[in-house]
Design an enzyme around this catalytic site. Structure first.
Site, PDB file in Angstrom:
ATOM      1  N   THR A   4       0.835  -1.198   0.000  1.00  0.00           N
ATOM      2  CA  THR A   4       0.000   0.000   0.000  1.00  0.00           C
ATOM      3  C   THR A   4       0.871   1.250   0.000  1.00  0.00           C
ATOM      4  O   THR A   4       0.556   2.252  -0.619  1.00  0.00           O
ATOM      5  CB  THR A   4      -0.922   0.024   1.242  1.00  0.00           C
ATOM      6  N   SER A  29       5.922   3.866   8.773  1.00  0.00           N
ATOM      7  CA  SER A  29       4.758   4.614   9.228  1.00  0.00           C
ATOM      8  C   SER A  29       4.332   4.292  10.664  1.00  0.00           C
ATOM      9  O   SER A  29       5.094   4.465  11.583  1.00  0.00           O
ATOM     10  CB  SER A  29       3.616   4.384   8.244  1.00  0.00           C
ATOM     11  N   HIS A  30       3.115   3.792  10.796  1.00  0.00           N
ATOM     12  CA  HIS A  30       2.550   3.537  12.121  1.00  0.00           C
ATOM     13  C   HIS A  30       3.006   2.205  12.695  1.00  0.00           C
ATOM     14  O   HIS A  30       2.653   1.871  13.828  1.00  0.00           O
ATOM     15  CB  HIS A  30       1.024   3.544  12.012  1.00  0.00           C
ATOM     16  N   LYS A  63      10.126   3.890   0.766  1.00  0.00           N
ATOM     17  CA  LYS A  63       9.284   4.123  -0.402  1.00  0.00           C
ATOM     18  C   LYS A  63       9.862   5.241  -1.253  1.00  0.00           C
ATOM     19  O   LYS A  63      10.599   6.100  -0.762  1.00  0.00           O
ATOM     20  CB  LYS A  63       7.848   4.425  -0.002  1.00  0.00           C
ATOM     21  N   ASP A 109       1.579   9.836  13.871  1.00  0.00           N
ATOM     22  CA  ASP A 109       2.186   8.505  13.850  1.00  0.00           C
ATOM     23  C   ASP A 109       3.695   8.552  13.652  1.00  0.00           C
ATOM     24  O   ASP A 109       4.310   9.619  13.727  1.00  0.00           O
ATOM     25  CB  ASP A 109       1.530   7.655  12.760  1.00  0.00           C
ATOM     26  N   ASP A 165       5.765   8.472  11.143  1.00  0.00           N
ATOM     27  CA  ASP A 165       6.367   9.370  10.152  1.00  0.00           C
ATOM     28  C   ASP A 165       5.590  10.669   9.960  1.00  0.00           C
ATOM     29  O   ASP A 165       5.872  11.434   9.037  1.00  0.00           O
ATOM     30  CB  ASP A 165       6.542   8.657   8.804  1.00  0.00           C
ATOM     31  N   ASP A 221       2.408  11.393   9.117  1.00  0.00           N
ATOM     32  CA  ASP A 221       1.367  11.681   8.121  1.00  0.00           C
ATOM     33  C   ASP A 221      -0.042  11.382   8.621  1.00  0.00           C
ATOM     34  O   ASP A 221      -1.012  11.824   8.031  1.00  0.00           O
ATOM     35  CB  ASP A 221       1.651  10.978   6.778  1.00  0.00           C
ATOM     36  N   ARG A 222      -0.166  10.641   9.710  1.00  0.00           N
ATOM     37  CA  ARG A 222      -1.514  10.347  10.227  1.00  0.00           C
ATOM     38  C   ARG A 222      -1.887  11.292  11.364  1.00  0.00           C
ATOM     39  O   ARG A 222      -1.016  11.908  11.974  1.00  0.00           O
ATOM     40  CB  ARG A 222      -1.564   8.925  10.775  1.00  0.00           C
ATOM     41  N   THR A 267      -7.769   2.283  -1.439  1.00  0.00           N
ATOM     42  CA  THR A 267      -6.932   2.623  -0.286  1.00  0.00           C
ATOM     43  C   THR A 267      -5.490   2.860  -0.743  1.00  0.00           C
ATOM     44  O   THR A 267      -4.946   2.068  -1.507  1.00  0.00           O
ATOM     45  CB  THR A 267      -6.976   1.467   0.728  1.00  0.00           C
ATOM     46  N   GLU A 308      -8.751   9.550   4.537  1.00  0.00           N
ATOM     47  CA  GLU A 308      -8.952   8.111   4.655  1.00  0.00           C
ATOM     48  C   GLU A 308      -9.360   7.759   6.072  1.00  0.00           C
ATOM     49  O   GLU A 308      -8.957   8.436   7.027  1.00  0.00           O
ATOM     50  CB  GLU A 308      -7.659   7.377   4.341  1.00  0.00           C
ATOM     51  N   GLU A 309     -10.084   6.646   6.174  1.00  0.00           N
ATOM     52  CA  GLU A 309     -10.488   6.179   7.499  1.00  0.00           C
ATOM     53  C   GLU A 309      -9.295   5.818   8.369  1.00  0.00           C
ATOM     54  O   GLU A 309      -9.407   5.777   9.579  1.00  0.00           O
ATOM     55  CB  GLU A 309     -11.436   4.981   7.375  1.00  0.00           C
ATOM     56  N   SER A 310      -8.157   5.545   7.744  1.00  0.00           N
ATOM     57  CA  SER A 310      -6.976   5.096   8.482  1.00  0.00           C
ATOM     58  C   SER A 310      -6.210   6.291   9.073  1.00  0.00           C
ATOM     59  O   SER A 310      -4.994   6.304   9.087  1.00  0.00           O
ATOM     60  CB  SER A 310      -6.079   4.275   7.576  1.00  0.00           C
ATOM     61  N   LYS A 362      -0.516  12.552   3.011  1.00  0.00           N
ATOM     62  CA  LYS A 362      -1.371  12.993   4.096  1.00  0.00           C
ATOM     63  C   LYS A 362      -0.485  13.663   5.136  1.00  0.00           C
ATOM     64  O   LYS A 362       0.728  13.459   5.138  1.00  0.00           O
ATOM     65  CB  LYS A 362      -2.159  11.830   4.678  1.00  0.00           C
ATOM     66  N   ARG A 396      -9.327  -6.449   7.455  1.00  0.00           N
ATOM     67  CA  ARG A 396     -10.022  -5.263   7.943  1.00  0.00           C
ATOM     68  C   ARG A 396     -11.492  -5.373   7.549  1.00  0.00           C
ATOM     69  O   ARG A 396     -11.815  -5.607   6.385  1.00  0.00           O
ATOM     70  CB  ARG A 396      -9.437  -3.994   7.332  1.00  0.00           C
TER      71      ARG A 396
HETATM   72  C1  G16 Z   1      -0.757   3.676   4.282  1.00  0.00           C
HETATM   73  C2  G16 Z   1      -1.314   4.355   3.083  1.00  0.00           C
HETATM   74  C3  G16 Z   1      -2.734   4.751   3.347  1.00  0.00           C
HETATM   75  C4  G16 Z   1      -3.545   3.560   3.781  1.00  0.00           C
HETATM   76  C5  G16 Z   1      -2.892   2.911   4.972  1.00  0.00           C
HETATM   77  C6  G16 Z   1      -3.555   1.620   5.419  1.00  0.00           C
HETATM   78  O1  G16 Z   1      -0.685   4.579   5.333  1.00  0.00           O
HETATM   79  O2  G16 Z   1      -0.572   5.496   2.750  1.00  0.00           O
HETATM   80  O3  G16 Z   1      -3.235   5.304   2.187  1.00  0.00           O
HETATM   81  O4  G16 Z   1      -4.843   3.942   4.106  1.00  0.00           O
HETATM   82  O5  G16 Z   1      -1.571   2.594   4.651  1.00  0.00           O
HETATM   83  O6  G16 Z   1      -3.359   0.667   4.466  1.00  0.00           O
HETATM   84  P1  G16 Z   1      -3.723  -0.838   4.710  1.00  0.00           P
HETATM   85  O7  G16 Z   1      -5.182  -0.852   5.067  1.00  0.00           O
HETATM   86  O8  G16 Z   1      -3.421  -1.484   3.394  1.00  0.00           O
HETATM   87  O9  G16 Z   1      -2.897  -1.365   5.848  1.00  0.00           O
HETATM   88  P2  G16 Z   1       0.654   4.754   6.145  1.00  0.00           P
HETATM   89  O10 G16 Z   1       0.338   5.797   7.167  1.00  0.00           O
HETATM   90  O11 G16 Z   1       0.923   3.392   6.714  1.00  0.00           O
HETATM   91  O12 G16 Z   1       1.665   5.156   5.128  1.00  0.00           O
END
Ligand code: G16
Length: 542
Positions: free
Chosen positions: A18, A113-114, A126, A277, A279, A281-282, A344, A363-365, A376, A496
């Site tokens: 993703t 990320s998270h 990335k 989070d 990095d 972005d969340r 997503t 996004e919901e995430s 983001k 999910r």
């Molecule tokens: C990444 C993507 C987001 C996505 C999230 C969750 O976030 O940039 O667009 O919504 O993963 O993805 P998944 O449901 O496939 O785990 P981040 O913050 O991890 O870079």
């Protein structure tokens, strides 16, 4: 410059998910693993010769070592210049901004990320393209293809670069420019938001608590919230980045930001709470005794963005990922602006932002952002919320409740079942897929299915197509269930289940979320045979 050519063999599984390549840190530390991927990135973009890149990461374990490797390889591949954050640190949105501001050829962002950090946890890398956004699927596919045929990579033998020294230094023939990771980002935020109004709000006694979760946003929050906006020292907590995020899970949601939740969910808590989070972005937004779901946050920001100077002229459109609730859709309809539903992954917003069709995305995430960068942006969301509250002069709860009264409320929740055996997760998805064509018209657990499909997307700008982006089941009462496998996990599979129910009855806007969603949860469980996973319940509920 002595270029060293190193023979290597393809390594299985270097397929970006993703958001880039995410693996266990020890996997990234294996011989040639990082190098193969970096060389493949350069190959996929037609080489690095004469190009400029931004490099930085969230400071997790192996960040500093990986950056030295990337710098040597960029120099050996003929890059002209690399711009890196001091200490190898850059939040993802700040990296996106630097890529754009300097007109570079892209950037390499080191982050999972998270996901937690540490030698036994996760690492990631990335590539972002020159617009500052995550590489689209065409580029990630080309990178993956290159990893399958790689036979050598190049590097130089030099001492480690001094990542602490602001200014220019040389690695072979390449210039390395070290910059303050916060300065440019802070200047951008000042352009977008009414810092005076937010400063006045805070000076009036409005209490803000920001949890950086021991991750990258600590220095940014200190400089902006406590520095420029005058929040008292200590308003930003867990603000010193550490390689393992203090042993925690840097995911800003109610399950992982427990300390912050406890503080806000009390009668004498701060007026406003937020977390970001690993990095940066969340974001998660809280009011006193009030949790704002990310889908609602997107809708509220869309409806009120014009109150911030950067968006005073109004917004062109809004985009949300498919599993995100439809709350923003009704705002878009009311404003008469375009609304897009994408798969997503932030990368799917890039074309819409570049084309000026969408201004705000979410996004919901726990991700929200705008056309100011192509990622983001956690602190951006915090500042937009503060700007709106300063302008509307109300509490977080009042703002959201007013919103529900006007637009209705999309009760929403996501249930995650983590580290499942891959076979079991795939079997569940296959079971649901097998029923898609026959579900419409059937009644399950008392709810009637209106439509069911596997989400496919055609990019309205370049026509590229993406299929299998989640299984959607819509019920006649306005409820929806979505099944999707995560593309960011590093262990087994994560299922999910996204559940949503629109409620427009003004007397029913204040229910417990899980209770309001119980009927659609029951229907989703029955359709998917989720009990066969043998789990007592979800690992995380957001
Ligand atoms: C990444 C993507 C987001 C996505 C999230 C969750 O976030 O940039 O667009 O919504 O993963 O993805 P998944 O449901 O496939 O785990 P981040 O913050 O991890 O870079």
């Amino acid at each position: 410059m002595d270029i060293k050519v190193v023979a290597t063999n393809p390594i299985d599984g270097q397929k970006p998910g993703t958001s880039g390549l995410r693996k266990k840190t020890r996997v990234f530390m294996e011989p040639h693993y990082l190098e193969n991927f970096v060389q493949s990135v350069f190959e996929a973009i037609g080489g690095a010769a004469g190009k400029t890149f931004v490099v930085g990461g969230d400071g997790r374990y192996f960040n500093a070592e990986a950056i030295q490797t990337i710098l040597r390889m960029a120099a050996a591949n003929g890059a002209e210049r690399v711009i890196a954050g001091r200490g190898g640190l850059l939040s993802t949105p700040a990296a996106s901004h630097l890529i754009r501001k300097n007109g570079t050829d892209g950037g390499l962002i080191l982050s999972a990320s998270h996901n937690p950090g540490g030698i036994d946890e996760d690492f990631g890398l990335k590539f972002n393209i020159p617009n500052g956004g995550p590489a689209p699927e065409g580029v990630t596919e080309a990178i993956f293809e290159a990893t399958k045929t790689i036979s050598q990579y190049v590097t130089v033998e030099t001492p480690d670069a001094d990542l602490e020294r602001i200014g220019n230094q040389k690695i072979g023939g390449m210039i390395l420019t070290i910059v303050d990771p916060v300065a440019d980002y802070k200047a951008l935020m000042k352009e977008l938001f009414d810092f005076e109004a937010i400063r006045a709000l805070i000076a009036s006694g409005f209490r803000v608590r920001f949890d950086a979760m021991h991750a990258i946003t600590g220095p940014y929050a200190k400089a902006i919230l406590e520095g420029a906006l005058g929040a008292p020292e200590g308003s930003a907590i867990n603000a010193v980045p550490s390689v393992d995020f203090g042993g925690g899970h840097p995911d800003p949601n109610p399950a992982w930001a427990k300390e912050l939740m406890a503080e806000l969910m009390s009668d004498d808590g701060p007026d406003f709470g937020a977390a970001s989070d690993g990095d940066g972005d969340r974001n998660m937004i809280l009011g006193r005794n009030f949790y704002v779901s990310p889908s609602d946050s997107l809708a509220v920001l869309t409806a009120n963005a014009h109150l911030a100077p950067g968006y005073a002229k109004g917004i062109a459109g809004v985009a949300r990922s498919m599993p995100t609730s439809a709350a923003a859709d009704r705002v878009a309809a009311d404003l008469g602006i375009e609304c897009f539903e994408t798969p997503t992954g932030w990368k799917f917003f890039g074309n819409l932002l570049d084309a000026g069709r969408a201004t705000i995305c979410g996004e919901e995430s726990f991700g929200t952002g705008s056309n100011h960068v192509r990622e983001k942006d956690g602190l951006w969301a915090v500042l937009l919320w503060l700007n709106i509250l300063a302008s509307r002069k109300c509490s977080v709860a009042e703002l959201v409740q007013d919103h529900w009264k006007k637009y209705g409320r999309n009760y929403y929740s996501r249930h995650d079942f983590e580290a499942l055996p891959k076979d079991a997760a795939t079997a569940l998805m296959d079971r649901v897929t097998g029923q898609l064509s026959s579900l419409a018209g059937q009644t399950v657990a008392g709810l009637t299915v209106e439509a069911a499909d596997s989400f496919a997307y055609e990019d309205p700008i370049d026509g590229s197509k993406s299929s299998n982006q989640g299984l959607r089941i819509r019920f006649t009462n306005g409820a929806r269930a979505v099944f999707r496998l995560s593309g960011t996990g590093t262990e087994g599979a994560t299922l999910r289940l996204y559940i949503e129910q629109l409620e427009t009855d003004p007397g029913k806007l204040d229910q417990d979320v899980q209770t309001a969603l119980a009927p659609v949860i029951a229907a989703a469980h029955e359709i998917s045979g989720i009990s066969q996973l043998n789990r007592s319940g979800p690992d995380v509920i957001t």
